[in-house]
Enzyme design. Structure first.
Site, PDB file in Angstrom:
ATOM      1  N   GLU A  83       1.041  -1.395  -0.072  1.00 39.74           N
ATOM      2  CA  GLU A  83      -0.050   0.038   0.095  1.00 39.74           C
ATOM      3  C   GLU A  83       0.734   1.282  -0.034  1.00 39.74           C
ATOM      4  O   GLU A  83       0.595   2.422  -0.584  1.00 39.74           O
ATOM      5  CB  GLU A  83      -0.910   0.056   1.122  1.00 39.74           C
ATOM      6  CG  GLU A  83      -1.790   1.206   1.332  1.00 39.74           C
ATOM      7  CD  GLU A  83      -2.515   1.550   2.738  1.00 39.74           C
ATOM      8  OE1 GLU A  83      -2.642   2.571   2.964  1.00 39.74           O
ATOM      9  OE2 GLU A  83      -2.127   0.412   3.483  1.00 39.74           O
ATOM     10  N   ASP A  93       0.935   3.947  -3.130  1.00 43.41           N
ATOM     11  CA  ASP A  93       0.242   5.206  -3.003  1.00 43.41           C
ATOM     12  C   ASP A  93       1.221   6.135  -3.564  1.00 43.41           C
ATOM     13  O   ASP A  93       0.796   7.048  -4.379  1.00 43.41           O
ATOM     14  CB  ASP A  93       0.573   5.452  -1.482  1.00 43.41           C
ATOM     15  CG  ASP A  93       0.076   7.030  -1.117  1.00 43.41           C
ATOM     16  OD1 ASP A  93      -1.163   7.435  -1.212  1.00 43.41           O
ATOM     17  OD2 ASP A  93       1.112   7.920  -0.662  1.00 43.41           O
ATOM     18  N   GLU A 107      -4.715   0.375  -3.719  1.00 42.41           N
ATOM     19  CA  GLU A 107      -3.320   0.874  -3.648  1.00 42.41           C
ATOM     20  C   GLU A 107      -2.282  -0.244  -3.663  1.00 42.41           C
ATOM     21  O   GLU A 107      -1.273  -0.204  -4.464  1.00 42.41           O
ATOM     22  CB  GLU A 107      -3.131   1.974  -2.567  1.00 42.41           C
ATOM     23  CG  GLU A 107      -3.568   3.167  -2.578  1.00 42.41           C
ATOM     24  CD  GLU A 107      -3.376   4.221  -1.634  1.00 42.41           C
ATOM     25  OE1 GLU A 107      -3.459   5.412  -1.908  1.00 42.41           O
ATOM     26  OE2 GLU A 107      -3.103   3.550  -0.350  1.00 42.41           O
TER      27      GLU A 107
END
Length: 249
Positions: free
Chosen positions: A62, A66, A138
């Site tokens: 994640e 991002d 993500e």
């Protein structure tokens, strides 16, 4: 209906690929050499805690996803909106990378049924939580990036975000909930009674989660969370706006 295969099934008749991953790849027509990244992207921290040998959860992916998302959206906006100033592009990008938008994309992918969740998280509706869906999206993006590199991942993302990207460029995704709330408070002559406060910060240093609280005449009326103080205040303001006759009390 949720799909709940055990991680131990990974080598049973699937060529060494976890059946959950195989099903998702077949449905989305994804060709991945390193399928373990996708499996990790679908694994919630609660599941990893309950199954210590599963290979980890999506949190590290994640973090990478991002960054990939920020760059991908920035790349798109830079190339598609040559007349927009930096400040406007920043606002548009924020509307595209916020939790609400990512959760919407995850729902369009029907990602929820593929998530591996801990027992309690599953029972409490974890498959439909915006935070879980946004985080998994993500992480999925990071898994694709690690398999394909940036160019192909960018093309995939643009294919999924196409309509939202056009809406964002048209200004249709920008939502300043805090300003709307302040306007309502001003109209009700109660703006001096409205207070925003960042209550606390949680999570690791590299990925903090901010919590904001809104008080009206000293009474707590709403709370929100986000990756920045501004996002947390916007989330809290959105919750406050949903309260019927807030300023008629």
């Amino acid at each position: 209906m949720a799909l709940r295969p055990n991680h131990n099934q990974a080598k049973s008749g699937t060529g060494g690929i976890h059946p959950l991953v195989l099903k998702f790849c077949e449905r989305e027509n994804l060709h991945l050499a390193e399928t373990q990244y996708l499996l990790q992207a679908l694994t919630h921290p609660t599941y990893a805690f309950e199954h210590s040998g599963c290979g980890g959860d999506y949190e590290r992916l994640e973090y990478l996803g991002d960054a990939v998302l920020e760059l991908a959206v920035s790349d798109f906006l830079y190339k598609r909106s040559q007349d927009l100033p930096e400040g406007q592009m920043t606002k548009i990008r924020a509307s595209l990378v916020r939790e609400e938008t990512l959760a919407k994309l995850a729902r369009e992918l029907d990602l929820g049924p593929y998530l591996l969740l801990g027992h309690g998280e599953d029972l409490t509706g974890g498959r439909n939580k915006d935070s879980n869906l946004a985080n998994a999206f993500e992480a999925l993006l990071a898994a694709l990036y690690l398999n394909w590199g940036f160019a192909k991942t960018l093309a995939w993302l643009e294919g999924k975000m196409g309509k939202l990207l056009e809406q964002a460029l048209a200004g249709e995704l920008l939502s300043d909930y805090k300003s709307k709330l302040l306007e309502q408070a001003q109209a009700a002559h109660q703006v001096d009674l409205l207070e925003f406060s960042v209550s606390h910060v949680s999570g690791p240093v590299h990925k903090p989660v901010f919590s904001a609280v809104i008080y009206l005449a000293g009474e707590k009326v709403a709370e929100g969370r986000g990756k920045s103080k501004k996002q947390a205040e916007q989330a809290a303001a959105k919750e406050a706006l949903a309260i019927n006759k807030l300023f008629d009390r």
